[in-house]
Design an enzyme around this catalytic site. Structure first.
Site, mmCIF file in Angstrom:
data_model
loop_
_atom_site.group_PDB
_atom_site.id
_atom_site.type_symbol
_atom_site.label_atom_id
_atom_site.label_comp_id
_atom_site.label_asym_id
_atom_site.label_seq_id
_atom_site.Cartn_x
_atom_site.Cartn_y
_atom_site.Cartn_z
ATOM 1 N N HIS A 111 115.995 30.821 60.379
ATOM 2 C CA HIS A 111 115.187 29.777 61.002
ATOM 3 C C HIS A 111 114.139 30.425 61.903
ATOM 4 O O HIS A 111 114.369 31.477 62.496
ATOM 5 C CB HIS A 111 116.060 28.860 61.858
ATOM 6 N N CYS A 142 117.665 28.091 54.982
ATOM 7 C CA CYS A 142 119.044 27.703 55.295
ATOM 8 C C CYS A 142 119.592 26.772 54.212
ATOM 9 O O CYS A 142 119.806 27.199 53.079
ATOM 10 C CB CYS A 142 119.120 27.094 56.687
#
Length: 518
Positions: A457, A346
């Site tokens: 994630h 991310c």
């Protein structure tokens, strides 16, 4: 005419302070009552956390309520945490309402202008949960004794009053002053609020409980309320923490437990961003016997690890500047040039690119800004006003520059404001992700997987992929591969059962059932 269904019973866990164990106690009660056959739901009206969770319908809530929903064995919804605050600065937070970003507020503006509107949102969510459940276990935030916040409270005693919920007050004995914290909290509460408190739980106890008995007797006589349990400290519970306070304590415990004398331990360094988010991405490593995770914030701490991971961050620009000014950027570039393995997730993935652009001031307080990245991956990121939150399923695309795709499955979720584009279409993606029925190439893998990045994630929660990556690191050291013996999701489910059994055996569950009204 069908008989109208009664609203669910309620009980609320509040605390004398933050990080006294409210979230884990709430999860324990959720699993205990679920095991007893009740239809359960967790609820926290307002959460402040950078460790978030994506619901099955692609909405963002606090991770604690996602964990608690898992404890109830039900899908998480935004009604379980209708308001989430994600700090982006010392006095500023992004306000997420029913899973979608509303806007950034500073603390004063949020208190004075938004909290009055938030009350109806909280009440509506709570009502919907009570219409579809038998019991709702509510969780407070911080302490109910914050007198400066009392008139605008939407998360502690006023929320308990809206649900007519009895309150169990939890305190952490491990930090000291447990009796003072309980008595002080009770003295600050109004008479009506004190009446709502039905008993206390003393959490994280270490030692012989018989030595605590005189203090417990004094506390019950002083307050007129029963001690409902003394819960011994449970090391390395195996469930995600809500915030970094508990996370830091858990890391100290884990490192102490991980000194197992092995010479073939992989050393993995995670960059400790000041706004680190979704640090639960690395929880799965706790079950791997050949891995040591270190969290690094300075040049001196980096050393020469087997791999470096740049994690998610709530403020990518700020944390990029921080590693640049600290000297970590240069160290990472030298590490990469020397053949080191680097992964970015991310915000960390964005930092590994050539450039980060914030034309709308999304991360920069409304001021347009451009920063160069570490230029280790051929990507450029533009921050947009809309946040992307979505569940992801697909498969890992393999490390080699040529050849077929591997069959390793990948599942996880995305939470990010940026849109990232490749500046070199010839590079290999990290995975082929399926968003609904649409397969798309996601992430980047370079130098045969030595440097890679992804928005997904939870990628290390995938057992086969995690072990595949670790064995590549082992092979680089000339070590034999390890068998994949750790099943993260199975162990996580077992952790709920372990937590529930632990609380059952040390709390007066008959008294607690009576308080709930069952």
């Amino acid at each position: 005419m069908a008989e109208e269904r009664k609203l669910a019973r309620t009980v609320m866990v509040q605390g004398t302070a933050s990080d006294v164990g409210k979230s884990m106690l709430t999860a324990a009660f959720c699993r205990i009552f679920t095991e007893d056959g009740w239809r359960m739901a967790p609820f926290k009206s307002q959460n402040m956390s950078l460790n978030s969770y994506v619901t099955p319908d692609g909405k963002e809530i606090g991770r604690a309520q996602g964990v608690q929903a898992d404890a109830c064995r039900i899908p998480a919804t935004t009604d379980m945490n209708p308001i989430l605050l994600k700090p982006s600065g010392d006095r500023t937070s992004q306000v997420v309402v029913h899973g979608k970003p509303l806007r950034d507020y500073d603390a004063y503006e949020y208190r004075e202008h938004y909290l009055p509107k938030a009350e109806s949102i909280v009440k509506q969510s709570l009502l919907r949960l009570r219409q579809t459940s038998d019991i709702v276990v509510m969780e407070g935030a911080g302490s109910p004794a914050e007198v400066n916040l009392r008139d605008r409270d939407i998360v502690n005693m006023r929320a308990a009053a809206w649900a007519d919920a009895p309150v169990i007050l939890a305190a952490d004995i491990d930090r000291g002053g447990v009796f003072a914290s309980i008595v002080g909290t009770m003295d600050i509460l109004s008479p009506e609020e004190r009446d709502r408190v039905k008993g206390f739980i003393i959490n994280k106890f270490r030692g012989d409980v018989s030595l605590l008995r005189p203090g417990l007797d004094w506390l019950e006589e002083r307050t007129g309320k029963p001690v409902l349990g003394v819960i011994p400290f449970l090391a390395d519970i195996g469930l995600e923490e809500e915030d970094s306070a508990g996370w830091k304590e858990r890391e100290r415990t884990r490192l102490a437990l991980r000194d197992n004398g092995r010479e073939d331990m992989l050393d993995i360094a995670v960059i400790r961003f000041s706004r680190i988010s979704n640090f639960s991405d690395f929880d799965a490593f706790r079950g791997e016997p050949d891995v040591r995770i270190r969290y690094v914030a300075t040049v001196e701490d980096l050393g020469r690890p087997d791999a470096v991971i740049l994690p998610g961050t709530k403020n990518t620009m700020e944390d990029l500047q921080a590693i640049r000014s600290s000297g970590l950027e240069q160290k990472l570039l030298e590490y990469a040039a020397g053949g080191g393995h680097i992964a970015g997730i991310c915000g960390g993935y964005q930092i590994l690119g050539f450039a980060l652009s914030d034309p709308f001031g999304v991360e920069s307080g409304g001021i347009a800004r451009i920063e160069r990245g570490l230029a280790l991956l051929p990507i450029e990121t533009v921050f947009l006003r809309e946040k992307r939150t979505v569940r992801v399923a697909g498969h890992f695309a393999g490390w080699e520059k040529e050849g077929g795709q591997t069959a390793i499955p990948i599942e996880g979720y995305e939470i990010h404001m940026g849109e990232t584009k490749l500046s070199d279409d010839s590079v290999r993606p990290f995975c082929v992700a399926e968003y609904g029925m649409t397969p798309l190439l996601e992430g980047v893998s370079l130098h045969r997987g030595r440097i890679w990045g992804t928005y997904v994630h939870g990628v290390f929660d995938n057992d086969e992929f995690r072990r595949h990556w670790l064995n590549r690191l082992r092979a680089r050291n000339g070590w034999h591969p390890e068998e994949s013996v750790y099943r993260y999701k199975e162990k996580r489910e077992a952790a709920f059962d372990r937590l529930a059994a632990h609380v059952r055996s040390h709390a007066d569950m008959d008294a607690i059932r009576h308080i709930v009204g069952i």
